[in-house]
Design a protein around this motif. Structure first.
Motif, PDB file in Angstrom:
ATOM      1  N   ASP A  71      18.793 102.360  11.213  1.00 32.81           N
ATOM      2  CA  ASP A  71      19.282 103.729  11.141  1.00 32.81           C
ATOM      3  C   ASP A  71      18.191 104.616  10.545  1.00 32.81           C
ATOM      4  OD1 ASP A  71      21.542 105.703  11.185  1.00 32.81           O
ATOM      5  OD2 ASP A  71      21.192 105.691   9.029  1.00 32.81           O
ATOM      6  N   GLU A  72      18.217 105.891  10.896  1.00 32.47           N
ATOM      7  CA  GLU A  72      17.222 106.816  10.377  1.00 32.47           C
ATOM      8  C   GLU A  72      17.275 106.944   8.854  1.00 32.47           C
ATOM      9  OE1 GLU A  72      18.152 107.928  14.596  1.00 32.47           O
ATOM     10  OE2 GLU A  72      19.272 107.336  12.801  1.00 32.47           O
ATOM     11  N   SER A  73      18.339 106.484   8.255  1.00 30.46           N
ATOM     12  CA  SER A  73      18.443 106.499   6.791  1.00 30.46           C
ATOM     13  C   SER A  73      17.399 105.610   6.136  1.00 30.46           C
ATOM     14  CB  SER A  73      19.840 106.024   6.364  1.00 30.46           C
ATOM     15  OG  SER A  73      20.032 104.665   6.738  1.00 30.46           O
TER      16      SER A  73
ATOM     17  N   ARG B 131      27.947 104.158  13.645  1.00 33.10           N
ATOM     18  CA  ARG B 131      26.804 105.058  13.898  1.00 33.10           C
ATOM     19  C   ARG B 131      26.998 105.796  15.221  1.00 33.10           C
ATOM     20  NH1 ARG B 131      21.752 104.765  16.392  1.00 33.10           N
ATOM     21  NH2 ARG B 131      20.086 105.899  15.299  1.00 33.10           N
TER      22      ARG B 131
ATOM     23  N   TRP C  24      27.836 114.877  15.694  1.00 36.33           N
ATOM     24  CA  TRP C  24      26.849 115.417  14.767  1.00 36.33           C
ATOM     25  C   TRP C  24      25.980 116.504  15.410  1.00 36.33           C
ATOM     26  CZ3 TRP C  24      26.110 115.992   9.857  1.00 36.33           C
ATOM     27  CH2 TRP C  24      24.847 116.355   9.374  1.00 36.33           C
TER      28      TRP C  24
ATOM     29  N   LYS D  37      26.251 119.433  12.514  1.00 32.12           N
ATOM     30  CA  LYS D  37      25.048 119.867  11.811  1.00 32.12           C
ATOM     31  C   LYS D  37      24.875 121.383  11.902  1.00 32.12           C
ATOM     32  CE  LYS D  37      20.012 119.378  11.757  1.00 32.12           C
ATOM     33  NZ  LYS D  37      18.839 118.702  12.377  1.00 32.12           N
TER      34      LYS D  37
ATOM     35  N   ARG E  24      23.776 111.622   6.223  1.00 33.09           N
ATOM     36  CA  ARG E  24      23.125 112.430   7.246  1.00 33.09           C
ATOM     37  C   ARG E  24      23.096 113.904   6.854  1.00 33.09           C
ATOM     38  NH1 ARG E  24      23.610 110.871  13.506  1.00 33.09           N
ATOM     39  NH2 ARG E  24      23.278 108.884  12.451  1.00 33.09           N
TER      40      ARG E  24
ATOM     41  N   ARG F 147      20.096 114.069   4.438  1.00 37.04           N
ATOM     42  CA  ARG F 147      18.798 113.751   5.043  1.00 37.04           C
ATOM     43  C   ARG F 147      18.463 114.654   6.226  1.00 37.04           C
ATOM     44  NH1 ARG F 147      18.420 110.904   9.426  1.00 37.04           N
ATOM     45  NH2 ARG F 147      20.400 109.828   9.063  1.00 37.04           N
ATOM     46  N   ASP F 148      19.380 114.821   7.130  1.00 41.16           N
ATOM     47  CA  ASP F 148      19.100 115.545   8.369  1.00 41.16           C
ATOM     48  C   ASP F 148      19.487 117.016   8.292  1.00 41.16           C
ATOM     49  OD1 ASP F 148      18.274 115.865  11.026  1.00 41.16           O
ATOM     50  OD2 ASP F 148      20.260 115.411  11.811  1.00 41.16           O
TER      51      ASP F 148
END
Length: 324
Positions: free
Chosen positions: A125-127, A136, A143, A153, A185, A188-189
């Protein structure tokens, strides 16, 4: 204000619980938006958000109207994918992101799906960690922006921009898993600050590296994971590849909130099994949908087994409020 505790029968505990009084007496129990620490009153509000998320858009808007949230300035926007539904509700002080849990026809069938059909494989995962592949995928459905409209988002960015609103994330069961992934997310994103994550009956969502990354973002100390007595869902996925995040808030067999589960004699129980008779009886009641079906349910299944019944979101919401 004490919530009645319904009997452990399918017709009484199946969400979204039309007869439950959502956000009851909220004028006297206001949400605390400016905090980074645990607030039981916030847990009560967010348990209701997690429960009402099981309803469709009309159901949610009706409950907001009846409870006075609409009159108090709350607005809501809904997001859905193939398997994921959630909404963002906000006023001028806070925004709440609430994910719906697994849609179920009956609790036995739901856990058959959890144990048999869910893909427990972990993926990168991007985490920076590894997480449940199915969870996910479910979060990805809502998202990012889709051809049909804005994703979470973009919408959260608009709601939180140039405002003093605080962000809170919640969900029950599958919704709790998605809430956990969404919190990471968001930081982070999305670059959003998450004030609190309150989950109810959450399964595990990732491995130890995901937990490390989650904690490094400051989320572990602001995540409160409620477990109701012998609820089986927090024990899955099974095995050592998964671990929980956040701080445990355990609801004991007497409904009281405990910080330590070592005194709970049921904490080490293995995953329970259901009999074919129990499965058939609940399905018969669902199919008939009549007084006959209700009678058969009472005769063949006097009560849903505790490890499954304890997972019902109405028990989480009722017990949390009753601890206030």
């Amino acid at each position: 204000m004490k919530k009645p505790i319904p009997p452990a029968r399918y017709s009484q505990i199946r969400p979204p619980n039309e007869n439950y009084t959502y956000f009851e007496d909220n004028d006297h129990c206001p949400f605390v938006p400016r905090t980074d620490t645990f607030e039981l009153v916030n847990a009560g509000w967010l348990s209701d958000f997690a429960l009402v998320a099981y309803g469709d858009e009309n159901f949610v808007r009706d409950k907001f109207q009846r409870s006075g949230l609409t009159a108090a300035g709350f607005q809501s926007n809904f997001f859905s994918g193939d398997t994921t539904q959630c909404f963002v509700a906000h006023n001028d002080q806070l925004a709440v992101l609430a994910f719906r849990g697994t849609e179920i026809d009956n609790f036995v069938g739901a856990f058959e799906d959890w144990m048999g059909n869910f893909d427990f494989a972990q993926v990168d995962d991007e985490s920076g960690g590894r997480v449940h592949r199915g969870f996910r995928k479910d979060l990805a459905e809502v998202w990012a922006d889709q051809s049909g409209g804005k994703g979470l988002k973009t919408y959260l960015g608009e709601v939180l921009a140039n405002s003093t609103r605080t962000l809170w994330i919640t969900g029950h069961s599958l919704g709790a898993a998605l809430a956990t992934l969404a919190a990471e997310r968001c930081v982070r994103d999305g670059g959003f600050r998450v004030n609190g994550v309150y989950t109810f009956g959450s399964p595990r969502v990732g491995g130890s590296r995901f937990k490390q990354e989650y904690d490094a973002k400051g989320l572990g100390s602001r995540t409160y994971r409620f477990v109701n007595n012998v609820d089986v869902c927090p024990r899955i996925p099974p095995g050592d590849d998964y671990t929980h995040v956040g701080q445990l808030k355990f609801i004991g067999p007497d409904g009281r909130l405990q910080e330590d589960i070592t005194s709970n004699p049921h904490s080490g129980l293995p995953l329970p099994e259901t009999t074919s008779a129990q499965q058939r009886s609940v399905r018969i009641s669902n199919l008939l949908g009549t007084r006959i079906g209700s009678m058969l349910e009472k005769i063949l299944t006097p009560a849903i087994p505790a490890p499954f019944a304890n997972h019902a979101p109405i028990y989480y919401a009722s017990h949390v409020w009753n601890n206030l």
